[in-house]
Design a protein around this motif. Structure first.
Motif, PDB file in Angstrom:
ATOM      1  N   SER A 133      24.087  88.553  32.226  1.00 36.07           N
ATOM      2  CA  SER A 133      23.801  89.787  31.463  1.00 36.07           C
ATOM      3  C   SER A 133      24.129  91.213  32.204  1.00 36.07           C
ATOM      4  O   SER A 133      24.094  92.062  31.762  1.00 36.07           O
ATOM      5  CB  SER A 133      22.203  89.952  31.031  1.00 36.07           C
ATOM      6  N   HIS A 134      25.051  90.923  33.112  1.00 35.30           N
ATOM      7  CA  HIS A 134      25.695  92.074  33.765  1.00 35.30           C
ATOM      8  C   HIS A 134      26.778  92.687  32.948  1.00 35.30           C
ATOM      9  O   HIS A 134      27.492  92.111  31.986  1.00 35.30           O
ATOM     10  CB  HIS A 134      26.441  91.528  35.073  1.00 35.30           C
ATOM     11  N   TYR A 135      26.733  93.978  33.201  1.00 37.23           N
ATOM     12  CA  TYR A 135      27.490  95.087  32.217  1.00 37.23           C
ATOM     13  C   TYR A 135      29.086  94.724  32.401  1.00 37.23           C
ATOM     14  O   TYR A 135      29.791  95.175  31.271  1.00 37.23           O
ATOM     15  CB  TYR A 135      27.191  96.381  32.444  1.00 37.23           C
ATOM     16  N   VAL A 136      29.413  93.855  33.265  1.00 37.78           N
ATOM     17  CA  VAL A 136      30.919  93.956  33.543  1.00 37.78           C
ATOM     18  C   VAL A 136      31.743  92.908  32.313  1.00 37.78           C
ATOM     19  O   VAL A 136      32.690  92.907  32.088  1.00 37.78           O
ATOM     20  CB  VAL A 136      31.368  93.494  34.789  1.00 37.78           C
ATOM     21  N   TRP A 137      30.901  91.976  31.664  1.00 38.38           N
ATOM     22  CA  TRP A 137      31.254  91.101  30.787  1.00 38.38           C
ATOM     23  C   TRP A 137      31.748  91.870  29.361  1.00 38.38           C
ATOM     24  O   TRP A 137      30.882  92.650  28.793  1.00 38.38           O
ATOM     25  CB  TRP A 137      30.126  90.028  30.615  1.00 38.38           C
ATOM     26  N   HIS A 138      32.776  91.445  29.042  1.00 33.05           N
ATOM     27  CA  HIS A 138      33.263  91.799  27.588  1.00 33.05           C
ATOM     28  C   HIS A 138      32.843  90.995  26.397  1.00 33.05           C
ATOM     29  O   HIS A 138      32.441  91.744  25.394  1.00 33.05           O
ATOM     30  CB  HIS A 138      34.701  91.834  27.644  1.00 33.05           C
ATOM     31  N   SER A 139      32.807  89.558  26.688  1.00 33.99           N
ATOM     32  CA  SER A 139      32.098  89.029  25.450  1.00 33.99           C
ATOM     33  C   SER A 139      30.863  88.979  25.142  1.00 33.99           C
ATOM     34  O   SER A 139      30.083  89.182  26.239  1.00 33.99           O
ATOM     35  CB  SER A 139      32.659  87.559  25.890  1.00 33.99           C
ATOM     36  N   ASP A 140      30.107  88.833  24.068  1.00 41.74           N
ATOM     37  CA  ASP A 140      28.889  88.616  23.941  1.00 41.74           C
ATOM     38  C   ASP A 140      28.121  87.537  24.607  1.00 41.74           C
ATOM     39  O   ASP A 140      28.608  86.384  24.901  1.00 41.74           O
ATOM     40  CB  ASP A 140      28.517  88.699  22.260  1.00 41.74           C
ATOM     41  N   ASP A 141      26.765  87.735  24.729  1.00 37.69           N
ATOM     42  CA  ASP A 141      26.089  86.785  25.367  1.00 37.69           C
ATOM     43  C   ASP A 141      24.968  86.328  24.244  1.00 37.69           C
ATOM     44  O   ASP A 141      24.427  86.955  23.333  1.00 37.69           O
ATOM     45  CB  ASP A 141      25.439  87.211  26.583  1.00 37.69           C
ATOM     46  N   PHE A 142      25.021  84.841  24.203  1.00 40.55           N
ATOM     47  CA  PHE A 142      24.180  84.210  22.997  1.00 40.55           C
ATOM     48  C   PHE A 142      22.922  83.721  24.098  1.00 40.55           C
ATOM     49  O   PHE A 142      22.818  82.522  24.346  1.00 40.55           O
ATOM     50  CB  PHE A 142      24.736  83.242  22.569  1.00 40.55           C
ATOM     51  N   SER A 143      21.812  84.563  24.057  1.00 39.28           N
ATOM     52  CA  SER A 143      20.767  84.328  24.831  1.00 39.28           C
ATOM     53  C   SER A 143      19.909  82.928  24.518  1.00 39.28           C
ATOM     54  O   SER A 143      19.058  82.505  25.297  1.00 39.28           O
ATOM     55  CB  SER A 143      19.783  85.345  24.996  1.00 39.28           C
ATOM     56  N   GLU A 144      20.069  82.387  23.164  1.00 44.04           N
ATOM     57  CA  GLU A 144      19.234  81.177  22.805  1.00 44.04           C
ATOM     58  C   GLU A 144      20.084  80.041  23.297  1.00 44.04           C
ATOM     59  O   GLU A 144      19.391  79.110  23.229  1.00 44.04           O
ATOM     60  CB  GLU A 144      19.340  81.304  21.174  1.00 44.04           C
ATOM     61  N   SER A 145      21.164  80.012  23.884  1.00 40.40           N
ATOM     62  CA  SER A 145      21.616  79.022  24.465  1.00 40.40           C
ATOM     63  C   SER A 145      21.278  78.588  25.845  1.00 40.40           C
ATOM     64  O   SER A 145      20.565  79.584  26.593  1.00 40.40           O
ATOM     65  CB  SER A 145      23.284  79.306  24.629  1.00 40.40           C
TER      66      SER A 145
ATOM     67  N   TYR B 274      21.359  78.060  29.925  1.00 40.09           N
ATOM     68  CA  TYR B 274      21.954  78.595  31.166  1.00 40.09           C
ATOM     69  C   TYR B 274      23.291  78.084  31.347  1.00 40.09           C
ATOM     70  O   TYR B 274      24.191  78.669  31.731  1.00 40.09           O
ATOM     71  CB  TYR B 274      21.272  78.602  32.410  1.00 40.09           C
ATOM     72  N   ARG B 275      23.521  76.791  31.187  1.00 42.39           N
ATOM     73  CA  ARG B 275      24.862  76.209  31.456  1.00 42.39           C
ATOM     74  C   ARG B 275      25.870  76.625  30.554  1.00 42.39           C
ATOM     75  O   ARG B 275      26.853  77.141  30.775  1.00 42.39           O
ATOM     76  CB  ARG B 275      24.629  74.585  31.078  1.00 42.39           C
ATOM     77  N   GLU B 276      25.400  76.563  29.008  1.00 42.23           N
ATOM     78  CA  GLU B 276      26.374  77.127  28.090  1.00 42.23           C
ATOM     79  C   GLU B 276      26.795  78.498  28.405  1.00 42.23           C
ATOM     80  O   GLU B 276      28.088  79.005  28.158  1.00 42.23           O
ATOM     81  CB  GLU B 276      25.760  76.996  26.646  1.00 42.23           C
ATOM     82  N   ARG B 277      25.657  79.288  28.640  1.00 46.30           N
ATOM     83  CA  ARG B 277      25.990  80.760  28.701  1.00 46.30           C
ATOM     84  C   ARG B 277      26.745  80.987  30.031  1.00 46.30           C
ATOM     85  O   ARG B 277      27.783  81.808  30.276  1.00 46.30           O
ATOM     86  CB  ARG B 277      24.698  81.364  28.990  1.00 46.30           C
ATOM     87  N   LEU B 278      26.482  80.197  31.016  1.00 45.39           N
ATOM     88  CA  LEU B 278      27.438  80.359  32.216  1.00 45.39           C
ATOM     89  C   LEU B 278      28.999  79.805  32.123  1.00 45.39           C
ATOM     90  O   LEU B 278      29.873  80.395  32.430  1.00 45.39           O
ATOM     91  CB  LEU B 278      26.791  79.543  33.544  1.00 45.39           C
ATOM     92  N   ASN B 279      28.824  78.699  31.155  1.00 43.81           N
ATOM     93  CA  ASN B 279      30.302  78.320  30.863  1.00 43.81           C
ATOM     94  C   ASN B 279      31.125  79.316  30.216  1.00 43.81           C
ATOM     95  O   ASN B 279      32.242  79.376  30.250  1.00 43.81           O
ATOM     96  CB  ASN B 279      30.122  77.204  30.200  1.00 43.81           C
ATOM     97  N   ASN B 280      30.354  80.157  29.221  1.00 39.46           N
ATOM     98  CA  ASN B 280      31.089  81.211  28.648  1.00 39.46           C
ATOM     99  C   ASN B 280      31.793  82.108  29.503  1.00 39.46           C
ATOM    100  O   ASN B 280      32.893  82.748  29.359  1.00 39.46           O
ATOM    101  CB  ASN B 280      30.089  81.822  27.468  1.00 39.46           C
ATOM    102  N   ARG B 281      30.796  82.471  30.358  1.00 37.55           N
ATOM    103  CA  ARG B 281      31.239  83.624  31.497  1.00 37.55           C
ATOM    104  C   ARG B 281      32.256  82.931  32.370  1.00 37.55           C
ATOM    105  O   ARG B 281      33.278  83.460  32.707  1.00 37.55           O
ATOM    106  CB  ARG B 281      30.169  83.946  32.460  1.00 37.55           C
ATOM    107  N   LEU B 282      32.205  81.789  32.838  1.00 37.44           N
ATOM    108  CA  LEU B 282      33.431  81.258  33.389  1.00 37.44           C
ATOM    109  C   LEU B 282      34.707  81.158  32.711  1.00 37.44           C
ATOM    110  O   LEU B 282      35.658  81.365  33.264  1.00 37.44           O
ATOM    111  CB  LEU B 282      32.977  79.689  33.606  1.00 37.44           C
ATOM    112  N   ASN B 283      34.552  80.771  31.395  1.00 34.05           N
ATOM    113  CA  ASN B 283      35.793  80.794  30.706  1.00 34.05           C
ATOM    114  C   ASN B 283      36.446  82.274  30.598  1.00 34.05           C
ATOM    115  O   ASN B 283      37.542  82.514  30.629  1.00 34.05           O
ATOM    116  CB  ASN B 283      35.616  80.451  29.266  1.00 34.05           C
ATOM    117  N   GLU B 284      35.435  83.217  30.439  1.00 39.74           N
ATOM    118  CA  GLU B 284      35.879  84.812  30.452  1.00 39.74           C
ATOM    119  C   GLU B 284      36.577  84.898  31.680  1.00 39.74           C
ATOM    120  O   GLU B 284      37.661  85.730  31.452  1.00 39.74           O
ATOM    121  CB  GLU B 284      34.862  85.729  30.007  1.00 39.74           C
ATOM    122  N   MET B 285      36.021  84.438  32.772  1.00 41.18           N
ATOM    123  CA  MET B 285      36.682  84.920  34.050  1.00 41.18           C
ATOM    124  C   MET B 285      38.155  84.228  34.249  1.00 41.18           C
ATOM    125  O   MET B 285      39.044  84.996  34.600  1.00 41.18           O
ATOM    126  CB  MET B 285      35.977  84.320  35.056  1.00 41.18           C
TER     127      MET B 285
END
Length: 82
Positions: A33-45, A47-58
């Motif tokens: 949930s850090h402010y540096v991320w550009h894409s939205d976070d889907f908190s109902e997913s 942790y693995r899915e949410r981290l995978n989204n952040r990994l893809n963004e990186m």
């Protein structure tokens, strides 16, 4: 960081979110949930899915950065030959 998050995603695929300690969950949530991320976070997913989204963004941001640096370097090389 990409390598670390990739390993974390792999580890989280072997366990459920409920097996994380409260401190681990808090740290992961803070990263996601850090402010540096550009894409939205889907908190109902998970942790693995949410981290995978952040990994893809990186990875996408790294690719864009490398492409911009190559263009800049190519432009500098062309102008120095003039």
């Amino acid at each position: 960081l990409i390598e670390y998050v990739s390993r974390l995603v792999t580890h989280l695929s072997k366990i459920s979110d409920s097996e994380l300690s409260p401190k681990e969950a808090e740290c992961i949530e803070s990263f996601i949930s850090h402010y540096v991320w550009h894409s939205d976070d889907f908190s109902e997913s998970s942790y693995r899915e949410r981290l995978n989204n952040r990994l893809n963004e990186m990875k996408v941001r790294r690719k864009k950065l490398i492409k911009a640096q190559c263009k800049k370097q190519l432009g500098a090389n062309l102008s120095s030959k003039d």
